[in-house]
Design a protein around this motif. Structure first.
Motif, mmCIF file in Angstrom:
data_model
loop_
_atom_site.group_PDB
_atom_site.id
_atom_site.type_symbol
_atom_site.label_atom_id
_atom_site.label_comp_id
_atom_site.label_asym_id
_atom_site.label_seq_id
_atom_site.Cartn_x
_atom_site.Cartn_y
_atom_site.Cartn_z
ATOM 1 N N GLU A 114 0.822 -1.208 0.000
ATOM 2 C CA GLU A 114 0.000 0.000 0.000
ATOM 3 C C GLU A 114 0.860 1.264 0.000
ATOM 4 O O GLU A 114 0.568 2.224 -0.716
ATOM 5 C CB GLU A 114 -0.941 -0.017 1.202
ATOM 6 N N ASP A 162 -4.637 -4.054 -11.255
ATOM 7 C CA ASP A 162 -4.795 -2.738 -10.607
ATOM 8 C C ASP A 162 -3.708 -2.527 -9.556
ATOM 9 O O ASP A 162 -3.176 -1.417 -9.414
ATOM 10 C CB ASP A 162 -6.168 -2.629 -9.954
ATOM 11 N N ALA A 163 -3.370 -3.594 -8.826
ATOM 12 C CA ALA A 163 -2.342 -3.485 -7.787
ATOM 13 C C ALA A 163 -0.988 -3.157 -8.403
ATOM 14 O O ALA A 163 -0.236 -2.336 -7.865
ATOM 15 C CB ALA A 163 -2.260 -4.786 -6.996
ATOM 16 N N ARG A 193 -0.456 -1.576 -11.232
ATOM 17 C CA ARG A 193 -0.491 -0.221 -11.809
ATOM 18 C C ARG A 193 -0.368 0.875 -10.758
ATOM 19 O O ARG A 193 -0.074 2.030 -11.102
ATOM 20 C CB ARG A 193 -1.778 -0.049 -12.607
ATOM 21 N N LYS A 194 -0.599 0.552 -9.511
ATOM 22 C CA LYS A 194 -0.471 1.553 -8.457
ATOM 23 C C LYS A 194 0.987 1.854 -8.110
ATOM 24 O O LYS A 194 1.281 2.853 -7.462
ATOM 25 C CB LYS A 194 -1.215 1.086 -7.199
ATOM 26 N N GLN A 239 4.128 1.161 -0.714
ATOM 27 C CA GLN A 239 5.161 0.919 -1.725
ATOM 28 C C GLN A 239 6.566 1.242 -1.210
ATOM 29 O O GLN A 239 7.364 1.926 -1.861
ATOM 30 C CB GLN A 239 4.845 1.719 -2.989
ATOM 31 N N GLN A 241 7.028 -1.511 -12.510
ATOM 32 C CA GLN A 241 5.960 -2.389 -12.970
ATOM 33 C C GLN A 241 6.448 -3.573 -13.795
ATOM 34 O O GLN A 241 5.865 -4.655 -13.737
ATOM 35 C CB GLN A 241 4.926 -1.572 -13.744
#
Length: 331
Positions: A167, A209-210, A212-213, A169, A219
């Motif tokens: 969350e 989605d996770a 891409r955050k 990162q 990535q």
């Protein structure tokens, strides 16, 4: 039978099975039908750890590990390797249990036993890390694939400290693994990518989605971890895998790279489950034999390096990526 000291180590160090359940970890997996399948994996790791942390002999551990179903056996070897690495560290780095395991019954599971060393690293102070990797001589894939220990460290931190590592990162301080501190962070991200598959219950949309955050430069390595987990661990039907493949978009070569490594690890251990065959075909358009052929054709020697001095491990990965990039251009 364990010794008194072994029983005490087990009591103090072995996690309870419930601590790795997705509900206990608070993972957002509503709607996932793969939870029970995926939870069996960390639970197998814990069983292997418990057998390793209090065992009197390698023979005893091997006999226990061989009772585990072939699909999960490698994960149990991860746990046993983690336990032996911790015990070796507790012996001031003089222990040889991990080395004996990796050169003996753990040899077919070498890819996963490296990950088990990474799990131990997550619980040991960094000052002890320089002694966690045993000397394995000219064992195939050593030390090239020892970067999977760093991958294992990243997986562990994302799984057990999700708020900070996923969350928020979090970016850890570099460490000169195999003399390459710059690549350390990339290998950590590969492990975090694997963890995202579990944390999100193998739900393709949630997983994508996770990823891409995270910052764009992270990535690619995350996607390779996702591909490895989806192929090795399973948990997703064909339609979901097709959705994952589409979601990867420009990172498809990274996803496919993870597929190839997962297939190589499964075949090296001597057992390929049906979900691995399905993932190889759906995510990378490959049969098992074709995936192994790519891995073997692109393999590197330990003393090779890639552009900018990147390790042999990354050079191997780059050669596999190049295969898929070339195939995409020809399509």
């Amino acid at each position: 039978m364990p010794t008194f000291l072994g029983a005490l180590r087990s009591l103090l160090l072995t996690p309870k099975l419930e601590t790795v359940t997705f509900a206990r970890r608070g993972f957002p997996v509503a709607g996932s039908t793969a939870v029970e399948h995926l939870e069996a994996i960390p639970q197998s790791v814990i069983c292997g750890f418990e057998w390793g942390i209090d065992a009197r002999s390698l023979w005893e551990v091997e006999r226990r590990l061989e009772t585990v179903a072939p699909e999960l056996r490698g994960f149990a070897y991860e746990g046993a390797t983690m336990a032996f690495t911790v015990r070796d560290a507790m012996a001031g780095g003089r222990g040889r249990r991990a080395r004996e395991l990796l050169l003996g019954p753990g040899r077919p599971h070498i890819f996963l036993t490296y990950i088990g060393i990474g799990f131990a690293m997550a619980r040991l102070p960094r000052v002890l890390w320089k002694k966690v990797m045993p000397e394995l001589g000219d064992t195939p894939y050593h030390p090239t694939m020892s970067w999977l220990a760093v991958d294992g460290f990243g997986f562990d931190r994302a799984y057990f400290d999700t708020r900070r590592w996923v969350e928020r990162q979090h970016v850890p301080k570099p460490y000169p693994w195999e003399g390459n501190p710059d690549y350390f962070l990339r290998a950590v991200d590969q492990g975090i990518g694997r963890a995202l598959w579990f944390i999100n219950g193998a739900l393709p949309g949630r997983v994508a989605d996770a990823v891409r955050k995270f910052a764009p430069h992270r990535q690619a390595d995350l996607w390779s971890g996702v591909g490895l987990a989806a192929t090795f661990a399973g948990g997703c039907a064909e339609q979901g895998l097709a959705e994952l493949c589409a979601a990867a978009g420009p990172y498809h070569d990274e996803l496919a790279l993870g597929v190839v490594f997962a297939v190589k690890a499964r075949t090296y251990a001597g057992f390929v489950p049906e979900h691995t065959r399905l993932a190889a075909a759906t995510l990378a358009g490959l049969s098992i034999d074709a995936a192994v052929a790519i891995a073997d054709r692109t393999a590197v020697s330990p003393d090779e390096t890639g552009p900018g001095g990147s390790p042999a491990y990354e050079l191997w990965r780059e050669r596999i990526r190049a295969h898929f990039k070339k195939a995409a251009r020809a399509a």
